[in-house]
Design a protein around this motif. Structure first.
Motif, PDB file in Angstrom:
ATOM      1  N   LEU A 150      24.976 -47.716  10.328  1.00 40.29           N
ATOM      2  CA  LEU A 150      24.462 -46.411   9.899  1.00 40.29           C
ATOM      3  C   LEU A 150      24.998 -45.988   8.530  1.00 40.29           C
ATOM      4  CD1 LEU A 150      24.618 -44.304  13.202  1.00 40.29           C
ATOM      5  CD2 LEU A 150      22.755 -45.735  12.337  1.00 40.29           C
ATOM      6  N   GLY A 151      25.594 -46.947   7.799  1.00 35.70           N
ATOM      7  CA  GLY A 151      26.170 -46.618   6.501  1.00 35.70           C
ATOM      8  C   GLY A 151      27.432 -45.775   6.617  1.00 35.70           C
ATOM      9  N   ASP A 152      28.003 -45.718   7.815  1.00 29.69           N
ATOM     10  CA  ASP A 152      29.200 -44.904   8.057  1.00 29.69           C
ATOM     11  C   ASP A 152      30.426 -45.638   7.538  1.00 29.69           C
ATOM     12  OD1 ASP A 152      31.464 -43.623   9.164  1.00 29.69           O
ATOM     13  OD2 ASP A 152      30.278 -42.866  10.843  1.00 29.69           O
ATOM     14  N   THR A 153      30.996 -45.160   6.445  1.00 24.06           N
ATOM     15  CA  THR A 153      32.153 -45.811   5.828  1.00 24.06           C
ATOM     16  C   THR A 153      33.475 -45.185   6.260  1.00 24.06           C
ATOM     17  OG1 THR A 153      31.929 -44.366   3.887  1.00 24.06           O
ATOM     18  CG2 THR A 153      30.838 -46.528   3.786  1.00 24.06           C
ATOM     19  N   GLY A 154      33.451 -44.421   7.353  1.00 26.48           N
ATOM     20  CA  GLY A 154      34.668 -43.817   7.870  1.00 26.48           C
ATOM     21  C   GLY A 154      35.661 -44.863   8.335  1.00 26.48           C
ATOM     22  N   ALA A 155      36.900 -44.436   8.535  1.00 29.03           N
ATOM     23  CA  ALA A 155      37.973 -45.363   8.897  1.00 29.03           C
ATOM     24  C   ALA A 155      37.963 -45.741  10.369  1.00 29.03           C
ATOM     25  CB  ALA A 155      39.330 -44.743   8.548  1.00 29.03           C
ATOM     26  N   ASN A 156      37.154 -45.053  11.185  1.00 33.95           N
ATOM     27  CA  ASN A 156      37.134 -45.336  12.622  1.00 33.95           C
ATOM     28  C   ASN A 156      35.824 -44.814  13.201  1.00 33.95           C
ATOM     29  OD1 ASN A 156      37.618 -45.791  15.312  1.00 33.95           O
ATOM     30  ND2 ASN A 156      39.364 -44.403  15.476  1.00 33.95           N
ATOM     31  N   HIS A 157      34.972 -45.723  13.674  1.00 31.80           N
ATOM     32  CA  HIS A 157      33.685 -45.294  14.214  1.00 31.80           C
ATOM     33  C   HIS A 157      33.810 -44.599  15.568  1.00 31.80           C
ATOM     34  CE1 HIS A 157      31.250 -48.207  11.459  1.00 31.80           C
ATOM     35  NE2 HIS A 157      31.581 -47.073  10.861  1.00 31.80           N
ATOM     36  N   LYS A 158      34.995 -44.642  16.168  1.00 29.37           N
ATOM     37  CA  LYS A 158      35.210 -43.855  17.381  1.00 29.37           C
ATOM     38  C   LYS A 158      35.309 -42.364  17.052  1.00 29.37           C
ATOM     39  CE  LYS A 158      37.006 -46.996  20.855  1.00 29.37           C
ATOM     40  NZ  LYS A 158      37.975 -47.177  21.948  1.00 29.37           N
ATOM     41  N   GLU A 159      35.389 -42.052  15.761  1.00 25.84           N
ATOM     42  CA  GLU A 159      35.428 -40.654  15.331  1.00 25.84           C
ATOM     43  C   GLU A 159      34.067 -40.187  14.813  1.00 25.84           C
ATOM     44  OE1 GLU A 159      38.542 -40.574  12.450  1.00 25.84           O
ATOM     45  OE2 GLU A 159      40.150 -40.791  13.939  1.00 25.84           O
ATOM     46  N   SER A 160      33.053 -41.066  14.931  1.00 22.35           N
ATOM     47  CA  SER A 160      31.705 -40.716  14.496  1.00 22.35           C
ATOM     48  C   SER A 160      30.930 -40.128  15.678  1.00 22.35           C
ATOM     49  CB  SER A 160      30.968 -41.947  13.971  1.00 22.35           C
ATOM     50  OG  SER A 160      29.570 -41.715  13.912  1.00 22.35           O
ATOM     51  N   PRO A 161      30.545 -38.846  15.627  1.00 20.09           N
ATOM     52  CA  PRO A 161      29.797 -38.236  16.741  1.00 20.09           C
ATOM     53  C   PRO A 161      28.510 -38.984  17.064  1.00 20.09           C
ATOM     54  CG  PRO A 161      30.573 -36.542  15.227  1.00 20.09           C
ATOM     55  CD  PRO A 161      30.836 -37.868  14.570  1.00 20.09           C
ATOM     56  N   GLU A 162      27.776 -39.433  16.023  1.00 18.80           N
ATOM     57  CA  GLU A 162      26.508 -40.137  16.260  1.00 18.80           C
ATOM     58  C   GLU A 162      26.732 -41.453  16.984  1.00 18.80           C
ATOM     59  OE1 GLU A 162      23.234 -39.104  12.889  1.00 18.80           O
ATOM     60  OE2 GLU A 162      24.877 -40.410  12.270  1.00 18.80           O
ATOM     61  N   ILE A 163      27.676 -42.253  16.501  1.00 16.48           N
ATOM     62  CA  ILE A 163      27.899 -43.576  17.081  1.00 16.48           C
ATOM     63  C   ILE A 163      28.477 -43.459  18.487  1.00 16.48           C
ATOM     64  CG2 ILE A 163      29.210 -45.727  16.848  1.00 16.48           C
ATOM     65  CD1 ILE A 163      28.952 -45.440  13.818  1.00 16.48           C
ATOM     66  N   ILE A 164      29.423 -42.569  18.679  1.00 15.98           N
ATOM     67  CA  ILE A 164      30.031 -42.416  20.004  1.00 15.98           C
ATOM     68  C   ILE A 164      29.012 -41.914  21.015  1.00 15.98           C
ATOM     69  CG2 ILE A 164      31.702 -41.058  21.326  1.00 15.98           C
ATOM     70  CD1 ILE A 164      32.822 -43.493  19.872  1.00 15.98           C
ATOM     71  N   GLN A 165      28.128 -41.006  20.607  1.00 15.90           N
ATOM     72  CA  GLN A 165      27.099 -40.531  21.536  1.00 15.90           C
ATOM     73  C   GLN A 165      26.158 -41.668  21.914  1.00 15.90           C
ATOM     74  OE1 GLN A 165      26.970 -37.299  22.946  1.00 15.90           O
ATOM     75  NE2 GLN A 165      25.748 -38.599  24.299  1.00 15.90           N
ATOM     76  N   GLU A 166      25.823 -42.508  20.937  1.00 15.96           N
ATOM     77  CA  GLU A 166      24.957 -43.654  21.232  1.00 15.96           C
ATOM     78  C   GLU A 166      25.629 -44.602  22.219  1.00 15.96           C
ATOM     79  OE1 GLU A 166      22.529 -47.245  18.933  1.00 15.96           O
ATOM     80  OE2 GLU A 166      23.487 -45.653  17.777  1.00 15.96           O
ATOM     81  N   LEU A 167      26.915 -44.860  22.022  1.00 14.55           N
ATOM     82  CA  LEU A 167      27.656 -45.717  22.938  1.00 14.55           C
ATOM     83  C   LEU A 167      27.743 -45.096  24.336  1.00 14.55           C
ATOM     84  CD1 LEU A 167      30.551 -46.816  20.569  1.00 14.55           C
ATOM     85  CD2 LEU A 167      28.779 -48.301  21.500  1.00 14.55           C
ATOM     86  N   ALA A 168      28.035 -43.805  24.375  1.00 12.29           N
ATOM     87  CA  ALA A 168      28.164 -43.114  25.661  1.00 12.29           C
ATOM     88  C   ALA A 168      26.847 -43.179  26.445  1.00 12.29           C
ATOM     89  CB  ALA A 168      28.583 -41.668  25.438  1.00 12.29           C
ATOM     90  N   ASP A 169      25.731 -42.990  25.742  1.00  9.48           N
ATOM     91  CA  ASP A 169      24.424 -43.066  26.399  1.00  9.48           C
ATOM     92  C   ASP A 169      24.142 -44.479  26.901  1.00  9.48           C
ATOM     93  OD1 ASP A 169      24.015 -40.399  25.840  1.00  9.48           O
ATOM     94  OD2 ASP A 169      22.786 -40.761  24.056  1.00  9.48           O
ATOM     95  N   ALA A 170      24.582 -45.465  26.124  1.00 11.67           N
ATOM     96  CA  ALA A 170      24.293 -46.857  26.466  1.00 11.67           C
ATOM     97  C   ALA A 170      25.098 -47.345  27.667  1.00 11.67           C
ATOM     98  CB  ALA A 170      24.547 -47.755  25.259  1.00 11.67           C
ATOM     99  N   VAL A 171      26.391 -47.000  27.718  1.00  6.47           N
ATOM    100  CA  VAL A 171      27.250 -47.504  28.801  1.00  6.47           C
ATOM    101  C   VAL A 171      27.422 -46.504  29.933  1.00  6.47           C
ATOM    102  CG1 VAL A 171      28.513 -49.075  27.301  1.00  6.47           C
ATOM    103  CG2 VAL A 171      29.360 -46.750  27.627  1.00  6.47           C
ATOM    104  N   LYS A 172      26.826 -45.299  29.760  1.00  8.67           N
ATOM    105  CA  LYS A 172      26.832 -44.280  30.819  1.00  8.67           C
ATOM    106  C   LYS A 172      28.238 -43.844  31.216  1.00  8.67           C
ATOM    107  CE  LYS A 172      22.339 -44.650  31.283  1.00  8.67           C
ATOM    108  NZ  LYS A 172      21.685 -44.531  30.021  1.00  8.67           N
ATOM    109  N   ILE A 173      29.090 -43.633  30.233  1.00  6.87           N
ATOM    110  CA  ILE A 173      30.410 -43.060  30.501  1.00  6.87           C
ATOM    111  C   ILE A 173      30.681 -41.977  29.457  1.00  6.87           C
ATOM    112  CG2 ILE A 173      31.394 -45.096  31.634  1.00  6.87           C
ATOM    113  CD1 ILE A 173      32.757 -45.839  29.118  1.00  6.87           C
ATOM    114  N   PRO A 174      31.526 -41.016  29.758  1.00  8.05           N
ATOM    115  CA  PRO A 174      31.749 -39.897  28.849  1.00  8.05           C
ATOM    116  C   PRO A 174      32.304 -40.337  27.498  1.00  8.05           C
ATOM    117  CG  PRO A 174      32.623 -39.405  31.036  1.00  8.05           C
ATOM    118  CD  PRO A 174      32.256 -40.848  31.038  1.00  8.05           C
ATOM    119  N   ARG A 175      31.957 -39.577  26.469  1.00 11.27           N
ATOM    120  CA  ARG A 175      32.441 -39.876  25.122  1.00 11.27           C
ATOM    121  C   ARG A 175      33.965 -39.901  25.074  1.00 11.27           C
ATOM    122  NH1 ARG A 175      28.993 -36.138  21.012  1.00 11.27           N
ATOM    123  NH2 ARG A 175      30.881 -36.563  19.820  1.00 11.27           N
TER     124      ARG A 175
END
Length: 248
Positions: A150-175
């Motif tokens: 997503l072009g996210d150049t942050g130091a940790n994608h676990k701190e990205s609301p968009e990416i973490i929400q996508e992961l949470a939806d995919a694996v069905k566990i809380p962010r």
């Protein structure tokens, strides 16, 4: 400053210096092995192939991020020695949890990437993905051109609301579970539910990829097939005193 404080600071500096960046990816065929690296002595001396280039790109990105040590399961484990392989499998969760960062290469995600690509990546279906997602404190995703997801150049994608929400939806566990996971967070039945959605090339890996997540003492033994999961369930039932796990 006391000697104890000095010693603690020195140990922390040494520990940080030797922390590895871990590699998470989908195997794509004849990945470079421990023996391959042993012959040429350096990843930079490997023949020019796409899979060797993938490993070199991982090492290059590790260096660009300012780290000196990189670890990849394809070539850092001598899989011809069962004792080494077994120790590695039982230690894997801790290695990811203690890593400086974990880099995830999404070979099937084109550049530029868009929201939703990660959810449909083959990486999400692997048996080993669960611990490689939950254990690290820092994780970074890259598309097929080694550009940040997503072009996210942050130091940790676990701190990205968009990416973490996508992961949470995919694996069905809380962010919050993804960002601050501990093996004590989920009930055994919840962990097994997550594992049931994963695929493994080797049947035993369905069980062995859960060893760290369950804090299990089960020793891997390739060749036991479907019995591997049964042995893990028995050990989990004994440790938690809940035999209903066996009926998941």
């Amino acid at each position: 400053m006391t000697k104890e404080v000095d010693d603690e600071r020195i140990l922390r500096v040494i520990s940080d210096f030797f922390r590895c960046v871990m590699f998470s990816h989908v195997w794509q065929g004849s990945e470079p092995s421990f023996q391959d690296i042993g012959v040429v002595k350096s990843v930079w001396n490997l023949p020019e192939t796409p899979l060797n280039q993938k490993l070199q790109n991982f090492c290059e990105e590790t260096r660009r991020l300012g780290h000196k040590w990189a670890w990849s399961d394809t070539c850092c484990i001598d899989k011809t020695t069962s004792s080494v392989l077994n120790r590695s499998l039982t230690s894997m969760y801790k290695w990811y949890a203690d890593s400086a960062a974990t880099l995830v290469f999404l070979a099937g995600v084109a550049h530029p990437s868009k929201l939703g690509d990660l959810r449909h990546s083959l990486w999400m279906t692997r048996a080993w993905t669960l611990q490689e997602l939950l254990a690290p404190k820092v994780i970074l995703f890259y598309d097929s051109e080694w550009k940040p997801y997503l072009g996210d150049t942050g130091a940790n994608h676990k701190e990205s609301p968009e990416i973490i929400q996508e992961l949470a939806d995919a694996v069905k566990i809380p962010r919050g579970t993804i960002t601050m996971f501990s093996p004590d967070d989920l009930k055994p039945c919840e962990k097994l539910r997550l594992a049931s959605t994963r695929n493994a090339t080797v049947e035993e890996d369905v069980a062995y990829s859960l060893i760290g997540i369950f804090k299990s003492d089960v020793m891997p033994h390739y060749g036991e097939g479907a019995n591997a999961l049964g042995h893990l369930l028995e050990e989990v039932a004994d440790s938690c005193g809940d035999t209903t796990v066996l009926a998941w």
